[in-house]
Design an enzyme around this catalytic site. Sequence first.
Site, short mmCIF file in Angstrom:
data_model
loop_
_atom_site.label_atom_id
_atom_site.label_comp_id
_atom_site.label_asym_id
_atom_site.label_seq_id
_atom_site.Cartn_x
_atom_site.Cartn_y
_atom_site.Cartn_z
N LYS A 71 -17.03 20.05 50.99
CA LYS A 71 -17.57 19.36 49.86
C LYS A 71 -16.62 19.16 48.92
CE LYS A 71 -22.17 20.49 50.95
NZ LYS A 71 -22.93 19.47 51.39
N ARG B 87 -28.50 20.98 61.27
CA ARG B 87 -29.16 20.65 62.38
C ARG B 87 -28.59 21.30 63.71
NH1 ARG B 87 -27.11 14.43 61.33
NH2 ARG B 87 -27.51 15.51 59.09
N1 BES Z 1 -27.06 21.11 52.90
C1 BES Z 1 -26.67 19.64 52.83
C2 BES Z 1 -27.65 18.85 52.31
C3 BES Z 1 -27.97 18.73 50.89
C4 BES Z 1 -27.53 17.94 49.91
C5 BES Z 1 -29.07 19.77 50.21
C6 BES Z 1 -28.02 18.09 48.73
C7 BES Z 1 -29.45 19.96 49.07
C8 BES Z 1 -29.02 18.91 48.20
C9 BES Z 1 -26.46 19.44 54.28
O1 BES Z 1 -25.86 20.57 55.11
C10 BES Z 1 -25.27 18.32 54.40
O2 BES Z 1 -24.29 18.59 53.72
N2 BES Z 1 -25.66 17.11 54.52
C11 BES Z 1 -24.76 15.99 54.83
C12 BES Z 1 -24.93 15.48 56.13
C13 BES Z 1 -23.95 14.30 56.27
C14 BES Z 1 -22.61 15.08 56.65
C15 BES Z 1 -24.24 13.72 57.63
C16 BES Z 1 -25.20 15.19 53.86
O3 BES Z 1 -26.26 14.92 53.32
O4 BES Z 1 -24.08 14.46 53.33
MN MN Z 2 -23.98 20.59 55.02
#
Ligand code: BES
Ligand code: MN
Length: 497
Positions: free
Chosen positions: A274, A348
């Site tokens: 990230k 997931r």
């Molecule tokens: N933990 C994150 C989602 C999240 C985002 C939680 C903001 C709380 C606040 C999750 O694991 C994630 O990174 N999701 C990705 C999925 C994508 C890579 C398909 C996302 O939402 O960008």
């Molecule tokens: Mn994630």
Amino acid sequence: MNFAFAETVPDGVDSIVVGVLDDKALTPSAAALDRATGGALTRAMAGGRFTGAKDHMLEIAAPAGVKASRIVLAGLGKAAALNDLAMANWGGAIAARLNGSGAKVAAIHVDAVAEAVGRPADHAANVAMGAELRAYRFDKYRTKQKAEDKPTLERVVVVTAARALAEQAHVACARLAEGVAMTRDLVSEPANVLYPAELAARAKSLSALGVDVEVIGEDRMHTLGMGALLGVGQGSDHESQLVVMRWNGGGNGDSPVAFVGKGVCFDTGGISIKPAAGMEEMKYDMAGAGAVVGVMRALAGRKAKVNAVGIIACVENMPSGKAQRPGDVVTSMSGQTIEVINTDAEGRLILSDALWYCHTQFKPRFMVDLATLTGAIVIALGTYKAGMFANDDELAAKLAAAGESVGEPLWRMPLGTEYDKDINSEIADMKNVGKTREAGSTAGAVFLQRFVGDTKWAHLDIAGMAWAKKDMPTVPKGASGYGVRLLDRLVRDNFEA
Ligand code: BES
Ligand code: MN
Ligand code: ZN
């Protein structure tokens, strides 16, 4: 802060709170106080902006005719809208106000108002619970707090004619508030303190309340074939943990209700790392697991007549020389294979094994999973409603009703075969992402659906709800504890003997 219920205002109170309804209509206790003070309340309201609208407050300093040093008029709004939730919100707003004013010991009058919905005793109990929820603080790492920044309120006496019944009703409310506070504590903890084994240890503490807690480590996960969960944790120096909590308050052999939580103690994204800005927020990526622990605590605390299973999948998603790579293929406990396109879609992956374990091991009446799963749900719904995906309309309706009644609302989102096709992989049974930028939250949900078999199931995407960016009536800024009140209410209204 401690709470008591009384029929009259006791000695030693520095603040007296009375309710005022819309259009400056005094409640009976406000009218009595107005008489005792020679009309101080009426005079204070004359010509001012205070109308008795919901959550509006007016403070009267040093009133003559009473010993207390302040009277607070607290707006109740419309009498017909007064139910348990409205009263909890009212109590919360009052607690915030009193702490701001420097009150130490307060009496809050809760009158039976004719048009109100529900029992006066429950109203009184909910006022106390709301105050308690709002007064929550996570102060353990502040060593230099100034006195004027510290809360002052020590004792709250709720004054009600239904004292005995209110005391009774408050017991369950207090256990619920403890569950919410535990969730908030877990979610607030930084990831250097709360890693998977520590989260498991805190869940273990529920055994003192009669919860049976089992911790499954990586060796057992290998034996069980949980390749999806293990893959996410493999880049971390911290061992992954699957925690199984069981509360057996129901009939012997009755199949349980089940809650499953995403417990990513820190989500860096892994190799699909990230951006740095805001990454610190990803300590709350275990809020789903936190809520599951909190609701198990509430159910056990109030000795709910239900069999309940809580399962949390606890991992840390880190990049390292041992970390999972984009393109890796893992085999889940269900036998289905997964191509990991993006290591940041890790929630997931861990839930797939936790859900399959829950489905096969416990054959529950239903499973509800809670997860901070996607940023896309925050884009879709913002921070006012969580996303709900369900394979069963009746369960969805019950969840929606429970959410409405506790102020943790849900909005139903779609599943469907069209979306499901989008996660087919060229090389494995599925991939862990759908079409780039399209229906991102549903892509996560249809992935999870492939691991629930024929069990009734709902997935709550709480990414926008887990952390409050501003104060709300019963939620101070910070970890919200979202989901605990919702699931407690779901059980209470539908699944208790
Ligand atoms: N933990 C994150 C989602 C999240 C985002 C939680 C903001 C709380 C606040 C999750 O694991 C994630 O990174 N999701 C990705 C999925 C994508 C890579 C398909 C996302 O939402 O960008
Ligand atoms: Mn994630
Ligand atoms: Zn995550």
